[in-house]
Design an enzyme around this catalytic site. Sequence first.
Site, mmCIF file in Angstrom:
data_model
loop_
_atom_site.group_PDB
_atom_site.id
_atom_site.type_symbol
_atom_site.label_atom_id
_atom_site.label_comp_id
_atom_site.label_asym_id
_atom_site.label_seq_id
_atom_site.Cartn_x
_atom_site.Cartn_y
_atom_site.Cartn_z
ATOM 1 C CD GLU A 297 40.556 35.621 40.752
ATOM 2 O OE1 GLU A 297 40.159 35.195 41.862
ATOM 3 O OE2 GLU A 297 39.825 36.270 39.982
ATOM 4 C CG HIS B 269 36.935 46.657 36.732
ATOM 5 N ND1 HIS B 269 36.323 46.902 37.929
ATOM 6 C CD2 HIS B 269 36.513 45.422 36.351
ATOM 7 C CE1 HIS B 269 35.549 45.879 38.257
ATOM 8 N NE2 HIS B 269 35.650 44.969 37.324
#
Length: 667
Positions: free
Chosen positions: A406, A473
């Site tokens: 990322e 999540h």
Amino acid sequence: MEVLEKRSIDFNRTGFSDEELVNIYTKLVRPRLIEERMLILLRQGKITKWFSGWGQEGVSVGTTYAMNRDEYILPMHRNLGVFTSRDIPLRKLFAQFQGKLSGFTKGRDRSFHFGTQEYNLVGMISHLGPQLGIADGIALASKIKKEKKATLVFTGDGGASEGDFHESLNVASVWDLPVIFAVENNCWGLSTPSVEQFKCKQFIDKGIGYGMEAVQVNGNNILEVITAVRKITAEIRENPKPVLLELMTFRMRGHEEASGTKYYPEGLQDEWVKFDPISNFELFLKEEGILTDELTTTIRESIKAEIVDEFEIAYQEEAVPVNMETELCDIYAPFTQEVITPNSDNKTEKRFIDAIQDGLRQSLEKYSELVIMGQDIAEYGGAFKVTEGFVDQFGKERIRNTPICESAIVGAGLGLSIAGMKAIVEMQFADFVTCGFNQIVNNLAKLHWRWGEKADVVIRMPTGAGSAAGPFHSQSNEAWFFHTPGLKIVYPSSVEDAKGLLNAAIEDPNPVMFFEHKNLYRSLKGEISDDYYTVEIGKAKTVRSGDDVTIITYGMGVHWATEIVAKHPEISAEIVDLRTLLPLDTEAIYAAVRKTGKVIVLHEDCMTGGIGGELVALINENCFNDLDAPVKRVASIDTPVPFDAHLEQQFLPKGRFEIALLEMVKY
Ligand SMILES: Cc1ncc(C[n+]2csc(CCOP(=O)(O)OP(=O)(O)O)c2C)c(N)n1
């Protein structure tokens, strides 16, 4: 400057004319003479902090000399020689060091913390490693545009311990990017010697692990540096691929002038004096009959005079004017959005996810320079299938599967922007943005304010709870970014806005965090235009008009509020969907507050430190006299998001909102 009787470095002058060697010498000695002056100025208090590149000039000057002028270099804190070798006027450099207006950052950032498109340089932020990912993006842009250009990025041996080093080399290798990763191995990172920094013998040993060619040179031998970089660039311009270049050198002075060198073992500096890059080169050129004492003196005296004159000009410049408006205004790159209305009345019913897909596709068609990067977004279509089918239409260059990196990928997005392209980075889940956090809040967000460069990157954030996906999540993390000046935060709740605001975010040259609630992807439907259109960023929307109570919310909160209010026809509620969280539409908020005098702020994020706190403060400061009740916040509880569906429902604020609404109306 050290005077040596005997040379300790062997030079190979094959391919260098006498004239060129004198030119190289002149460039090599320049940063040293500036440094000599800097030390005096430092003692006089005319310069504050100084990171010395004394003894490492062969690296900075040699690499820059070998790169083409229009190729990007991303230097670090000891690379004065990069800046001087690109012929930046000294008065401008000195103005930068002194925080003057005619420097590169309007007095906002120090020393080498700046970039300049004029000289194809991108300076560092303090965090060291993030530079490396930006180089990937610049190199990617030149590869896509088939420009046959190389990019060179520096890291110290210490900074190379950061995860960014691994991520950036990995990405560059997988994508065959024409980047030279120049590890300036000066054996120390502040007081930490290499043995406490890494376990391998030398950096080139890491090349094989990255599937990357690795070359080691004596960084104090400028001709060796130039020859190596020329050879590498000639190769990678034609056949793009990264190369790890280890430049062996030594940091002659301390980490920075104030920190001293007491940690160096006795005699170490004296030993390295023998390998001084300038004295050795000078001796060599004299042996070759290319330099005479007279010519050396002429060169040096002329540079010294220039330094004195140029410093004086910068020193005499008045202090940077203090102006609140300029400070606030420069947070964003100038951009006036022109809202685009659809070309026709053709409409189709679409799901929230289709609207996002529509927006992405039409933006990719509109901007040939737009690239989307993310994990599994190519053939697989992304975790939520938002980019399904895109590879067939736009190809793998623009719809890029990324390694799980990322930070390097957000950095690469910035690099694409710096090189004139546009980038979208898809976080697989908004939760994973933590791994790219530094790039977003320190590089993207601060870039324009620091040196006037835009960060044309949209970060797509599939966000939110409600599907029993547990604490990693499901998070709502918009508040982390809300606190960071320079970012825009867009958070649509309707199908129409999802497409229009996404298109607008992509148009906007500023960094935009674009939140997409995962639970709306397939549950929400609406009729939207088939054509390209945009919705204004920074404007809230009244979703429902009412007189009893005002509900200020966004994202899933809009749907909860709408549903609960519908259950109570006796309540006349005004619902405001913020749509953009940064910059906030304060006028719309205040108008809606004044209308009813009773306010509930509702959001999915946890209560403490959530955006609601800021909204309540603003309302109190600006609408106190219009209030008929204390402003109420309703938010998720202050725990991570639990996995079990029952626990998750307790965590989320929907149930508590109904109670708060009834109480507020009664107040
Ligand atoms: C993320 C981060 N951690 C720590 C620091 C503090 N720091 C600045 S430079 C430096 C040493 C860097 O060593 P190296 O990369 O070898 O470069 P050198 O200073 O030797 O040129 C440290 C620890 C920082 N700026 N950023």
